[in-house]
Design an enzyme around this catalytic site. Structure first.
Site, short mmCIF file in Angstrom:
data_model
loop_
_atom_site.label_atom_id
_atom_site.label_comp_id
_atom_site.label_asym_id
_atom_site.label_seq_id
_atom_site.Cartn_x
_atom_site.Cartn_y
_atom_site.Cartn_z
N GLN A 236 0.84 -1.20 0.00
CA GLN A 236 0.00 0.00 0.00
C GLN A 236 0.87 1.25 0.00
OE1 GLN A 236 -3.09 -0.25 -0.46
NE2 GLN A 236 -3.82 -2.17 0.37
N TYR A 262 -5.98 -13.56 -3.52
CA TYR A 262 -5.26 -12.48 -4.20
C TYR A 262 -4.28 -11.85 -3.21
CZ TYR A 262 -9.65 -12.92 -6.85
OH TYR A 262 -10.74 -13.39 -7.52
N ASP A 283 -2.17 -16.60 -4.75
CA ASP A 283 -1.95 -15.54 -5.73
C ASP A 283 -1.48 -16.16 -7.03
OD1 ASP A 283 -1.67 -12.29 -5.53
OD2 ASP A 283 -0.32 -13.12 -7.04
N ASP A 327 -8.88 -9.40 -1.99
CA ASP A 327 -8.23 -8.14 -2.38
C ASP A 327 -7.83 -8.25 -3.85
OD1 ASP A 327 -7.06 -5.67 -2.38
OD2 ASP A 327 -5.29 -6.26 -1.22
N CYS A 354 -9.77 -0.69 -3.93
CA CYS A 354 -9.57 0.74 -4.15
C CYS A 354 -10.32 1.20 -5.40
CB CYS A 354 -8.08 1.07 -4.29
SG CYS A 354 -7.31 0.37 -5.77
#
Length: 397
Positions: A236, A262, A283, A327, A354
């Site tokens: 992030q 993810y 992932d 995510d 986001c």
């Protein structure tokens, strides 16, 4: 084609940061405006049911309007809300979230602010082309020549400052990242001549993904674990708000098994390792999983497992998990993943995103089997219209 100019009043700010005004000719979207302002607008693009305009003059400005502190604000595409006081930016994001998610969730929290309004980004990608060095113009591949970026960490700007003239020599892309230990990492697409003094300022230097000088990685240590950051590691961009995300998650969920879908380099698996007996990270990127296992080994973490796979190919794990963290990339969840979630009706699902539009789409589809009990708005990106969302879902039995 030349369109007419109009006098309008801004009704609200919509997702994307534009003001919306209604006229007899349809809706107009106008950047750099604020709710309640009376403005003269030039129509620059017209569609069937809506138009885009630009401000010619402001007849009645909002009391929340300020002069943007960045001199590149109206040319660079990085920020959209610098013309509003920061407290108003939070109001704008809250209203956008309520409009987007109000029909899905009745408990939308007011945005959690960033401690830093500027100089918060720990990673920035600069580009050089035709003697211009800087950032891309919004919705364009054109480089805007800038000397510094006000939302970038001060050490990133310092580094960019001593490399900028050298970058003008050729087309290039430079990714600059700083850790919470003030360690500096640079990844260049192409080699440039960097003087010895400048090289000594760089802790980790990569050329086109290959280590040229210094450490293989820089380290974040502010989350209770040592997190190595390689050039391709996702993290992030706002450390302060990430800490606040961690605090929310740690107080909200616990259990036997966490499925971190993810997972990237496993950040949420590691931040929640003490809340679960076992965490499973999935992932599609082999490099992400390799980096996750490096972090696991470096910190002697024994209750985390990581797998390189598409999330839809690990659907059998869904029923075993007490909690699932989702995510996904900006495109959101695949249809197969949503179908499986709708079948399993898990007790605890956390969807982090986001990108509000795909989050809304996915939550609406999942609402046939889940209630969205809470939605937290995290202001990960001050001065922009973007914000991070944490949605807590519970299966309907």
């Amino acid at each position: 084609m030349k369109y007419k100019k109009m006098t309008v009043v801004i009704e609200k700010i919509v997702n994307g940061g534009n003001g919306l005004a209604r006229t007899a000719d349809g809706v107009i979207f106008i950047p750099y405006s604020l709710t309640g302002e009376k403005i003269i607008v030039n129509i620059i693009k017209k569609k069937k049911d809506y138009s885009f305009g630009e401000i010619e003059s402001i007849l009645e400005p909002s009391p929340w309007r300020i002069a943007p502190p960045c001199k590149y604000y109206y040319s660079c595409g990085g920020c959209q809300l610098q013309h509003a006081k920061y407290s108003k930016q939070l109001d704008i994001k809250y209203e956008i979230a309520k409009e987007l998610f109000g029909g899905i969730c009745q408990n939308i929290h007011y945005p959690i602010a960033s401690e830093k309004e500027f100089n918060y980004r720990n990673k920035v990608i600069f580009r050089s082309e035709n003697q211009r060095v800087g950032l891309l113009k919004e919705k364009s591949h054109q480089v805007v020549d800038i000397e510094s970026c006000m939302i970038a960490d001060k050490k990133i700007n310092y580094c960019y400052g001593f490399l900028r003239e050298k970058l003008k020599e050729s087309s290039n892309e430079i990714t600059v990242r700083v850790s919470d230990q003030s360690q500096l990492q640079i990844n260049l697409d192409r080699s440039i001549n960097i003087d010895r003094i400048a090289v000594n300022e760089i802790d980790s230097l990569y050329i086109n993904g290959y280590l040229e000088k210094g450490w293989k990685y820089i380290s974040n240590k502010g989350f209770g674990i040592d997190i190595p950051l390689f050039p391709d590691s996702f993290f992030q961009v706002n450390y302060d708000v990430t800490v606040k995300m961690k605090n929310i998650l740690q107080t909200k969920v616990k259990g036997n098994v966490l499925l971190d879908a993810y997972c990237g380099v496993g950040i949420f698996s590691f931040l929640l390792k003490d809340n679960f007996n076992k965490t499973i990270g999935v992932d599609i990127s082999k490099q992400n999983i390799k980096n996750a296992n490096i972090i696991k080994k470096k910190n002697s973490i024994e209750n985390s497992e990581f797998y390189t796979a598409k999330v839809r190919n690990m659907l059998d794990q869904f029923e075993k998990a007490d909690c699932i963290i989702l995510d996904p990339p900006r495109k959101g969840l695949s249809e197969k993943v949503k179908e499986r979630l709708i079948e399993t009706k898990n007790d605890n699902v956390i969807y982090i995103s986001c990108f509000a539009s795909t989050l809304k789409r996915d939550l609406m589809e999942l609402s046939q089997s889940y209630t969205v009990e809470e939605l937290f708005i995290m202001d990960m990106f001050p001065q922009t219209y973007h914000f991070e969302n944490i949605a807590f879902l519970k299966g309907i039995k």
